[in-house]
Design an enzyme around this catalytic site. Structure first.
Site, PDB file in Angstrom:
ATOM      1  N   LYS A  14       0.851  -1.192   0.000  1.00 33.90           N
ATOM      2  CA  LYS A  14       0.000   0.000   0.000  1.00 33.90           C
ATOM      3  C   LYS A  14       0.887   1.242   0.000  1.00 33.90           C
ATOM      4  O   LYS A  14       2.047   1.218   0.409  1.00 33.90           O
ATOM      5  CB  LYS A  14      -0.948   0.018   1.197  1.00 33.90           C
ATOM      6  CG  LYS A  14      -0.271   0.051   2.585  1.00 33.90           C
ATOM      7  CD  LYS A  14       0.147   1.423   3.061  1.00 33.90           C
ATOM      8  CE  LYS A  14       0.788   1.365   4.445  1.00 33.90           C
ATOM      9  NZ  LYS A  14       1.481   2.624   4.820  1.00 33.90           N
ATOM     10  N   ASP A 134      -2.377  -1.758  10.682  1.00 34.78           N
ATOM     11  CA  ASP A 134      -2.714  -1.680   9.258  1.00 34.78           C
ATOM     12  C   ASP A 134      -3.372  -2.946   8.719  1.00 34.78           C
ATOM     13  O   ASP A 134      -3.873  -2.945   7.592  1.00 34.78           O
ATOM     14  CB  ASP A 134      -1.449  -1.400   8.420  1.00 34.78           C
ATOM     15  CG  ASP A 134      -0.957   0.026   8.566  1.00 34.78           C
ATOM     16  OD1 ASP A 134      -1.713   0.865   9.092  1.00 34.78           O
ATOM     17  OD2 ASP A 134       0.187   0.301   8.148  1.00 34.78           O
TER      18      ASP A 134
END
Length: 275
Positions: A14, A134
């Protein structure tokens, strides 16, 4: 999905198209507001069934591999199954780079276990937050506004048609170290909300994308990691915008037309289609 008898799961990296810190909480965590986006750089987990437990082989030496934490918490929550798994982990996402590689790998294993034992995503998300801040995002993946310490996720229609180049530094940055350098005077300083930046991407508004791109950690790593600022300036000369991702040390540049990677709409998936 199947390769030499293995189930293969891709765990996508990401980038943080924007990242600000709102405050430091009483429990020591920091609350963030961020626009997360998965890109087509990925680790691969090849998984086969074995008699018992979890075995991991990797092309990179990883101390305290997060996959063991996933397995331990999973077994604690659901009881250890009567069989186990061997994972061959092919690491392509640089570590300590702000690209979320460890969290992505953890989510990939959770995703696989959820499919194997028919556990709903809502339950997996509750487990994911215990593994890492996350990790919940990667279970949902694609494009999302992320708040809190990472557990508050607002999925958005996937952004498409963007390309990404990455520059990484020789030395990584630990997340704990980066957060320790923050002070409250830096909080809430982003020029735009992540919602405004999302609309700019949706409308392909290059000027607004450039204006709203922001990462709070650039303010604290600039003095200690000169290479990062050199990389940002280098990418800004040839891309719409460029910034640090996460707490570093990787830097990304965004383009309309070409780049080594592209935006993808999943955080993890079985390897069964070409990108």
């Amino acid at each position: 999905m199947e390769q030499n008898g293995s189930t293969v799961v891709r765990a996508y990296a990401k980038i943080n198209l924007s990242l600000d810190v709102v405050k430091k909480r009483d429990d020591g965590y920091h609350e963030i507001t961020s626009l997360f986006q998965n890109i087509s750089l990925y680790d691969r987990l090849s998984i086969v069934k074995i008699d018992r437990g979890l075995e991991i082989k990797s092309n990179v030496e990883i101390e305290n591999n997060i996959l063991y934490k996933v397995w331990d918490l999973f077994c604690e929550r659901y009881k250890e199954p009567e069989f186990g798994f061997r994972i061959v982990l092919e690491k392509n996402i640089p570590m300590e780079a702000g690209l979320g590689g460890g969290s992505a790998d953890a989510a990939a294993l959770l995703f696989f276990l959820g499919k194997t034992f028919k556990i709903p995503t809502s339950e997996l998300l509750n487990l994911a937050i215990k593994i890492g801040s996350d990790v919940p995002f990667f279970l949902i993946g694609g494009t999302a506004i992320v708040k809190g310490k990472g557990e508050k996720i607002e999925p958005l229609p996937a952004l498409k048609g963007y390309y990404v180049d990455l520059l990484t530094s020789e030395n990584g940055i630990s997340t704990k170290e980066a957060y320790s350098l923050l002070n409250p005077s830096l909080f809430n300083r982003a020029p735009c909300s992540p919602y405004v930046l999302y609309e700019a991407y949706k409308n392909r508004n290059a000027g607004e994308i450039k204006r709203c791109t922001y990462n709070i950690f650039e303010k604290v790593v600039a003095n200690n990691y000169k290479e990062i600022m050199v990389n940002i300036k280098r990418l800004r000369r040839t891309h719409i915008t460029a910034a640090l991702t996460g707490s570093g040390s990787a830097v990304f540049g965004i383009s309309f037309r070409d780049g080594k990677y592209k935006f993808v709409s999943r955080g993890v998936e079985y390897e069964e289609t070409k990108l």
